[in-house]
Design a protein around this motif. Structure first.
Motif, PDB file in Angstrom:
ATOM      1  N   SER A  17     -77.434  59.613 -38.238  1.00 12.85           N
ATOM      2  CA  SER A  17     -77.997  58.620 -39.149  1.00 12.85           C
ATOM      3  C   SER A  17     -77.135  57.364 -38.981  1.00 12.85           C
ATOM      4  O   SER A  17     -76.054  57.426 -38.379  1.00 12.85           O
ATOM      5  N   PHE A  18     -77.590  56.233 -39.481  1.00  8.70           N
ATOM      6  CA  PHE A  18     -76.758  55.032 -39.393  1.00  8.70           C
ATOM      7  C   PHE A  18     -75.420  55.262 -40.092  1.00  8.70           C
ATOM      8  O   PHE A  18     -74.375  54.877 -39.591  1.00  8.70           O
ATOM      9  N   THR A  19     -75.463  55.936 -41.231  1.00 11.52           N
ATOM     10  CA  THR A  19     -74.223  56.232 -41.962  1.00 11.52           C
ATOM     11  C   THR A  19     -73.331  57.156 -41.152  1.00 11.52           C
ATOM     12  O   THR A  19     -72.124  56.928 -41.040  1.00 11.52           O
ATOM     13  N   GLY A  20     -73.912  58.192 -40.572  1.00 13.80           N
ATOM     14  CA  GLY A  20     -73.132  59.135 -39.772  1.00 13.80           C
ATOM     15  C   GLY A  20     -72.505  58.483 -38.557  1.00 13.80           C
ATOM     16  O   GLY A  20     -71.350  58.764 -38.222  1.00 13.80           O
ATOM     17  N   PHE A  21     -73.247  57.598 -37.888  1.00 16.90           N
ATOM     18  CA  PHE A  21     -72.704  56.901 -36.722  1.00 16.90           C
ATOM     19  C   PHE A  21     -71.560  55.989 -37.148  1.00 16.90           C
ATOM     20  O   PHE A  21     -70.529  55.917 -36.475  1.00 16.90           O
ATOM     21  N   GLY A  22     -71.722  55.337 -38.285  1.00 21.91           N
ATOM     22  CA  GLY A  22     -70.637  54.494 -38.801  1.00 21.91           C
ATOM     23  C   GLY A  22     -69.389  55.308 -39.099  1.00 21.91           C
ATOM     24  O   GLY A  22     -68.276  54.901 -38.757  1.00 21.91           O
ATOM     25  N   MET A  23     -69.566  56.456 -39.713  1.00 20.90           N
ATOM     26  CA  MET A  23     -68.420  57.320 -40.008  1.00 20.90           C
ATOM     27  C   MET A  23     -67.746  57.785 -38.721  1.00 20.90           C
ATOM     28  O   MET A  23     -66.511  57.807 -38.642  1.00 20.90           O
ATOM     29  N   PHE A  24     -68.556  58.168 -37.740  1.00 22.30           N
ATOM     30  CA  PHE A  24     -68.014  58.611 -36.462  1.00 22.30           C
ATOM     31  C   PHE A  24     -67.212  57.499 -35.796  1.00 22.30           C
ATOM     32  O   PHE A  24     -66.093  57.722 -35.324  1.00 22.30           O
ATOM     33  N   ARG A  25     -67.740  56.291 -35.773  1.00 25.62           N
ATOM     34  CA  ARG A  25     -67.018  55.187 -35.132  1.00 25.62           C
ATOM     35  C   ARG A  25     -65.767  54.797 -35.919  1.00 25.62           C
ATOM     36  O   ARG A  25     -64.750  54.458 -35.321  1.00 25.62           O
ATOM     37  N   ARG A  26     -65.815  54.876 -37.235  1.00 24.75           N
ATOM     38  CA  ARG A  26     -64.593  54.606 -38.019  1.00 24.75           C
ATOM     39  C   ARG A  26     -63.518  55.633 -37.693  1.00 24.75           C
ATOM     40  O   ARG A  26     -62.339  55.312 -37.555  1.00 24.75           O
ATOM     41  N   TRP A  27     -63.930  56.896 -37.542  1.00 24.49           N
ATOM     42  CA  TRP A  27     -62.989  57.968 -37.169  1.00 24.49           C
ATOM     43  C   TRP A  27     -62.398  57.692 -35.790  1.00 24.49           C
ATOM     44  O   TRP A  27     -61.188  57.806 -35.594  1.00 24.49           O
ATOM     45  N   LEU A  28     -63.254  57.328 -34.824  1.00 25.79           N
ATOM     46  CA  LEU A  28     -62.734  57.014 -33.485  1.00 25.79           C
ATOM     47  C   LEU A  28     -61.763  55.844 -33.526  1.00 25.79           C
ATOM     48  O   LEU A  28     -60.710  55.882 -32.872  1.00 25.79           O
ATOM     49  N   ALA A  29     -62.091  54.807 -34.253  1.00 28.08           N
ATOM     50  CA  ALA A  29     -61.191  53.651 -34.357  1.00 28.08           C
ATOM     51  C   ALA A  29     -59.840  54.075 -34.944  1.00 28.08           C
ATOM     52  O   ALA A  29     -58.785  53.661 -34.445  1.00 28.08           O
ATOM     53  N   SER A  93     -60.724  73.193 -40.477  1.00 24.38           N
ATOM     54  CA  SER A  93     -61.406  73.723 -41.655  1.00 24.38           C
ATOM     55  C   SER A  93     -62.155  72.631 -42.414  1.00 24.38           C
ATOM     56  O   SER A  93     -63.073  72.933 -43.167  1.00 24.38           O
ATOM     57  N   ASP A  94     -61.793  71.370 -42.212  1.00 22.82           N
ATOM     58  CA  ASP A  94     -62.482  70.255 -42.861  1.00 22.82           C
ATOM     59  C   ASP A  94     -63.851  70.082 -42.204  1.00 22.82           C
ATOM     60  O   ASP A  94     -63.937  69.835 -41.000  1.00 22.82           O
ATOM     61  N   PRO A  95     -64.932  70.203 -42.978  1.00 16.21           N
ATOM     62  CA  PRO A  95     -66.261  70.090 -42.380  1.00 16.21           C
ATOM     63  C   PRO A  95     -66.535  68.718 -41.756  1.00 16.21           C
ATOM     64  O   PRO A  95     -67.279  68.625 -40.781  1.00 16.21           O
ATOM     65  N   VAL A  96     -65.939  67.672 -42.272  1.00 19.59           N
ATOM     66  CA  VAL A  96     -66.122  66.337 -41.692  1.00 19.59           C
ATOM     67  C   VAL A  96     -65.471  66.276 -40.314  1.00 19.59           C
ATOM     68  O   VAL A  96     -66.068  65.779 -39.355  1.00 19.59           O
ATOM     69  N   VAL A  97     -64.274  66.819 -40.188  1.00 20.43           N
ATOM     70  CA  VAL A  97     -63.591  66.857 -38.890  1.00 20.43           C
ATOM     71  C   VAL A  97     -64.386  67.707 -37.910  1.00 20.43           C
ATOM     72  O   VAL A  97     -64.584  67.310 -36.757  1.00 20.43           O
ATOM     73  N   ARG A  98     -64.861  68.847 -38.362  1.00 23.57           N
ATOM     74  CA  ARG A  98     -65.680  69.707 -37.489  1.00 23.57           C
ATOM     75  C   ARG A  98     -66.915  68.964 -36.990  1.00 23.57           C
ATOM     76  O   ARG A  98     -67.281  69.064 -35.819  1.00 23.57           O
ATOM     77  N   GLN A  99     -67.561  68.195 -37.885  1.00 24.96           N
ATOM     78  CA  GLN A  99     -68.757  67.451 -37.484  1.00 24.96           C
ATOM     79  C   GLN A  99     -68.411  66.372 -36.459  1.00 24.96           C
ATOM     80  O   GLN A  99     -69.112  66.204 -35.474  1.00 24.96           O
ATOM     81  N   HIS A 100     -67.304  65.650 -36.693  1.00 20.58           N
ATOM     82  CA  HIS A 100     -66.887  64.616 -35.732  1.00 20.58           C
ATOM     83  C   HIS A 100     -66.591  65.234 -34.365  1.00 20.58           C
ATOM     84  O   HIS A 100     -66.961  64.670 -33.335  1.00 20.58           O
ATOM     85  N   LEU A 101     -65.937  66.371 -34.356  1.00 21.80           N
ATOM     86  CA  LEU A 101     -65.627  67.027 -33.085  1.00 21.80           C
ATOM     87  C   LEU A 101     -66.891  67.520 -32.378  1.00 21.80           C
ATOM     88  O   LEU A 101     -67.004  67.406 -31.160  1.00 21.80           O
TER      89      LEU A 101
END
Length: 124
Positions: A17-29, A93-101
């Motif tokens: 989603s646009f939100t998910g892509f934004g979160m992913f790119r913030r994590w990469l940055a 164990s963090d679901p957000v980290v798992r999703q980013h990976l």
């Protein structure tokens, strides 16, 4: 959605989603040592030539549309993205980290395909 410009609907892709892509790119940055929100085009004033990362073509790109990333740019980003997978956190164990990976694994597969087939990466 990011996908190879090969006209084959069976090719690998990765989508958010646009939100998910934004979160992913913030994590990469953050993994590259800066905050995306500080950057020009993302609400900040820091210029992109002030940061040094091979991931700039991915991070500093419109969410959808815009120019394709050429295969050589995909190839340039692959080693860093693969290193992030190799150096992933021990505690997933963090679901957000798992999703980013998981998203990162999919993105790496798409970029490898683009390089192997010598096609661009489309932001659609």
């Amino acid at each position: 959605m990011l996908f190879p410009d090969d006209g084959d609907v069976a090719s690998p892709d990765v989508s958010w989603s646009f939100t998910g892509f934004g979160m992913f790119r913030r994590w990469l940055a953050r993994t590259e040592g800066f905050a995306l929100a500080d950057m020009d085009g993302f609400g900040g004033e820091r210029r992109w030539n002030d940061v040094s990362t091979t991931l700039t073509p991915l991070l500093h790109h419109p969410d959808d549309g815009g120019p394709d990333l050429a295969p050589d740019r995909c190839a340039a980003m692959l080693p860093r993205l693969e290193a992030l997978l190799d150096g992933r956190p021990a505690d997933e164990s963090d679901p957000v980290v798992r999703q980013h990976l998981d998203d990162l694994r999919q993105l790496v597969a798409v970029l490898r395909y683009c390089v192997e087939k010598d096609v661009g990466l489309v932001f659609g």
